[in-house]
Design a protein around this motif. Structure first.
Motif, mmCIF file in Angstrom:
data_model
loop_
_atom_site.group_PDB
_atom_site.id
_atom_site.type_symbol
_atom_site.label_atom_id
_atom_site.label_comp_id
_atom_site.label_asym_id
_atom_site.label_seq_id
_atom_site.Cartn_x
_atom_site.Cartn_y
_atom_site.Cartn_z
ATOM 1 N N UNK A 1 24.351 -12.307 83.861
ATOM 2 C CA UNK A 1 24.557 -12.505 85.296
ATOM 3 C C UNK A 1 25.619 -11.541 85.791
ATOM 4 N N UNK A 2 25.310 -10.829 86.879
ATOM 5 C CA UNK A 2 26.257 -9.877 87.464
ATOM 6 C C UNK A 2 26.842 -10.379 88.782
ATOM 7 N N UNK A 3 26.099 -11.249 89.480
ATOM 8 C CA UNK A 3 26.586 -11.813 90.741
ATOM 9 C C UNK A 3 26.432 -13.329 90.724
ATOM 10 N N UNK A 4 27.506 -14.012 91.102
ATOM 11 C CA UNK A 4 27.494 -15.468 91.218
ATOM 12 C C UNK A 4 27.493 -15.830 92.699
ATOM 13 N N UNK A 5 26.492 -16.596 93.114
ATOM 14 C CA UNK A 5 26.405 -17.079 94.486
ATOM 15 C C UNK A 5 26.724 -18.572 94.485
ATOM 16 N N UNK B 1 26.971 -23.146 82.101
ATOM 17 C CA UNK B 1 25.886 -22.177 82.300
ATOM 18 C C UNK B 1 26.423 -20.858 82.834
ATOM 19 N N UNK B 2 27.327 -20.937 83.823
ATOM 20 C CA UNK B 2 27.884 -19.702 84.408
ATOM 21 C C UNK B 2 28.644 -18.901 83.363
ATOM 22 N N UNK B 3 29.479 -19.577 82.588
ATOM 23 C CA UNK B 3 30.259 -18.878 81.558
ATOM 24 C C UNK B 3 29.341 -18.205 80.550
ATOM 25 N N UNK B 4 28.299 -18.894 80.120
ATOM 26 C CA UNK B 4 27.347 -18.330 79.169
ATOM 27 C C UNK B 4 26.561 -17.185 79.794
ATOM 28 N N UNK B 5 26.107 -17.389 81.022
ATOM 29 C CA UNK B 5 25.271 -16.382 81.703
ATOM 30 C C UNK B 5 26.011 -15.066 81.887
ATOM 31 N N UNK C 1 36.198 -18.319 84.044
ATOM 32 C CA UNK C 1 35.828 -16.912 83.875
ATOM 33 C C UNK C 1 37.064 -16.049 83.636
ATOM 34 N N UNK C 2 38.089 -16.258 84.446
ATOM 35 C CA UNK C 2 39.325 -15.477 84.310
ATOM 36 C C UNK C 2 39.987 -15.718 82.953
ATOM 37 N N UNK C 3 39.973 -16.978 82.501
ATOM 38 C CA UNK C 3 40.588 -17.306 81.214
ATOM 39 C C UNK C 3 39.842 -16.661 80.040
#
Length: 416
Positions: free
Chosen positions: A258-262, A243-247, A279-281
């Motif tokens: 998504x601009x900020x991850x908490x 979800x984070x990678x897609x967002x 994310x880095x990859x």
């Protein structure tokens, strides 16, 4: 300039008063879709003119990406038009009805807004979405696209008007401002109160800010999309990573990215490392607070308070550790823009708290913020996202482009 715009305004008002039945509306849209298919090469030729101009003007690469069309994108555009024809006509619907003790019968009935003005940048698909949604909802529309998409917008409007004419409907239901002079925007915002009922800005922060400051009619829109994803301590770890990678990375240039991850402080360190490495990859630059930087095995940029207020619209994300769901909500309500925010959790209590207390117009649970889109939510497209506290709020689609009136019927009652 004033005379030119006022003529457009007069034409729009006249067109909006000419009621069109649902069957004819759908015929116009289907014809428009057919004309796009028949004129693919002409549309792409005009689009290439715009891209060439944009590159000469050194327009931002994200804007150029939004501007560029190909056969696949045009196919998607025509599919959206077909979807709009399948949606129920929102006009003339009895929204509520009731009877008073004195015998009065009251109905709340949906009606068109009237004339809608739109100022937008880059995306030529907006021309299509707005033309179709405004027309099907019984509104006439005046379009002011950005100069970088001038030729593409112009041919889309030409084809829509051709479809209107073919179905014996007033062509001025859809009009396009063909003047590139910058003064057009100021005049459109200040001098059209007698003609335009609602203004919708679609574009960057500076454009939306200008519209909200200068416009003397109601404005539907959002200034920025600083969207958040919060990872709670109890999650499905694989789902959280996906979800984070897609967002963040599916499309970095949209307002729902998504601009900020908490991240909850008790989220396993191994999981945090996996998420950030993913994310880095994928070539995402990460700005992180000190707590995250201590946890992560690699090097990260240091985040400052300014990063929590940034809409990057790029492969960049800011990351912060928070104590609990309460602190996550506090952060979002302080730094967010009431656009779209998501919680990833298996804890129903925390999910419920997040959903109830985040002030955003769209709140999500266990899914990507990139679903902040009228088409994805089943609206058949959208004219934009509204972060206003007054309605319409969230994605503004067909059913949000309406007003209403009350019909009160009696049999001679008089008020005492």
């Amino acid at each position: 300039m004033k005379k030119y715009l006022q003529k457009l305004g007069q034409n729009s008002v006249k067109a909006s008063l000419e009621k069109v039945d649902t069957n004819t509306k759908n015929k116009v849209l289907l014809k428009f879709s057919s004309l796009i298919k028949k004129n693919l090469n002409k549309i792409l030729k005009q689009n290439k003119k715009d891209i060439k101009y944009a590159k000469i003007k050194n327009i931002d690469k994200n804007l150029v990406a939004r501007l560029e069309l190909d056969k696949l994108k045009l196919s998607s555009i025509t599919k959206t038009i077909i979807e709009i024809t399948k949606l129920k006509d929102p006009i003339g619907v009895i929204l509520e009805k009731w009877k008073r003790p004195n015998g009065l019968k009251i109905k709340k009935i949906s009606i068109p807004i009237g004339v809608i003005g739109v100022i937008y940048e880059s995306r030529p698909n907006v021309t299509v979405d707005l033309s179709c949604l405004c027309f099907k909802s019984g509104n006439s529309v005046i379009l002011k696209g950005g100069s970088e998409a001038f030729f593409t917008n112009k041919i889309f409007v030409k084809l829509f008007r051709k479809s209107l004419k073919a179905n014996k409907v007033n062509m001025n239901y859809v009009q396009f401002i063909e003047r590139k002079d910058r003064k057009v925007v100021s005049s459109l915002l200040k001098d059209m109160r007698n003609y335009i009922d609602v203004m919708i800005p679609r574009g960057g922060k500076n454009l939306v800010k200008k519209v909200k400051e200068l416009c003397n009619v109601p404005v539907i829109g959002h200034l920025e999309g600083i969207c958040h994803t919060f990872i709670d301590k109890k999650v499905n770890t694989k789902m959280a990573r996906n979800v984070v990678l897609n967002a963040k990375m599916r499309n970095v240039s949209i307002c729902g990215a998504t601009e900020t991850l908490l991240i909850h402080k008790d989220c396993p360190k191994k999981e945090i490392n996996l998420i950030l490495n993913e994310l880095k990859n994928n070539n995402c630059l990460i700005y992180a607070d000190n707590k995250v930087r201590k946890i992560f095995s690699g090097k990260l940029k240091k985040a400052t308070n300014k990063d929590w207020r940034k809409e990057y619209l790029d492969s960049i994300i800011s990351v912060k550790i928070v104590k609990n769901v309460n602190e996550a909500v506090q952060h979002i309500n302080k730094f967010g823009t009431m656009h779209t925010d998501s919680i990833i959790t298996n804890n129903p209590v925390n999910a419920n708290y997040f959903i109830k207390n985040v002030k955003s117009s769209i709140v999500m649970h266990n899914t990507s913020t990139q679903f902040a889109d009228g088409g994805e939510l089943g609206f058949g497209g959208e004219v934009g996202i509204s972060t206003n506290k007054l309605p319409p709020r969230g994605p503004v689609g067909l059913n949000q482009l309406v007003s209403f009136k009350y019909h009160v019927a009696g049999n001679g009652q008089i008020r005492k």
